[in-house]
Scaffold this motif. Structure first.
Motif, short mmCIF file in Angstrom:
data_model
loop_
_atom_site.label_atom_id
_atom_site.label_comp_id
_atom_site.label_asym_id
_atom_site.label_seq_id
_atom_site.Cartn_x
_atom_site.Cartn_y
_atom_site.Cartn_z
N ILE A 22 -11.25 33.29 46.36
CA ILE A 22 -10.68 34.21 47.34
C ILE A 22 -11.40 35.54 47.15
O ILE A 22 -11.88 35.85 46.05
CB ILE A 22 -9.15 34.34 47.21
N LEU A 62 -2.51 30.56 42.98
CA LEU A 62 -3.35 31.72 43.27
C LEU A 62 -3.46 32.51 41.99
O LEU A 62 -2.45 32.90 41.39
CB LEU A 62 -2.72 32.60 44.36
N SER A 122 -9.06 33.07 42.65
CA SER A 122 -9.23 31.68 43.07
C SER A 122 -7.93 31.11 43.62
O SER A 122 -6.83 31.52 43.23
CB SER A 122 -9.69 30.82 41.89
N HIS A 123 -8.10 30.13 44.49
CA HIS A 123 -7.01 29.33 45.03
C HIS A 123 -7.27 27.89 44.57
O HIS A 123 -8.39 27.39 44.69
CB HIS A 123 -7.02 29.40 46.56
#
Length: 103
Positions: A40, A7, A56-57
């Protein structure tokens, strides 16, 4: 090989680099290094307002945490300072189920 969940939050506008970022994803998928990834979002500030990017994931396949971070750091978002890589959250991940996104 181990799967890692990463993450990483945004610290700058991603718009100028988004096309280049998206173009870099298929080679990582084809190489077996990236198995899942996506944006995200922040909660909208008020009902009906658009959502904004939070970060972002990514689910990365690598032997070590350092290698997983190196894969993330190779992305244009990391190179251009969009992602706050220094504060990324990285954990080993054991996937119990994975389904394709249905639209």
């Amino acid at each position: 090989m181990t799967e890692w969940v990463v993450l990483v939050l945004d610290k700058a506008d991603r718009a100028p680099y988004r096309a280049q970022h998206l173009a870099g994803i298929p080679p990582q998928v084809e190489a077996g290094k990236l198995v899942c990834a996506g944006a995200i979002y922040n909660e909208p500030k008020a009902p009906g307002e658009p959502r904004t990017f939070a970060g972002s994931h990514l689910q990365v396949v690598a032997d070590t945490k350092e290698e997983a971070l190196d894969i993330v750091k190779a992305d244009i978002f990391a190179k251009e300072g969009v992602w706050d890589v220094d504060n990324a959250i990285v954990y080993q991940f054991g996937c119990a189920v994975r389904q394709p996104v249905s639209k």
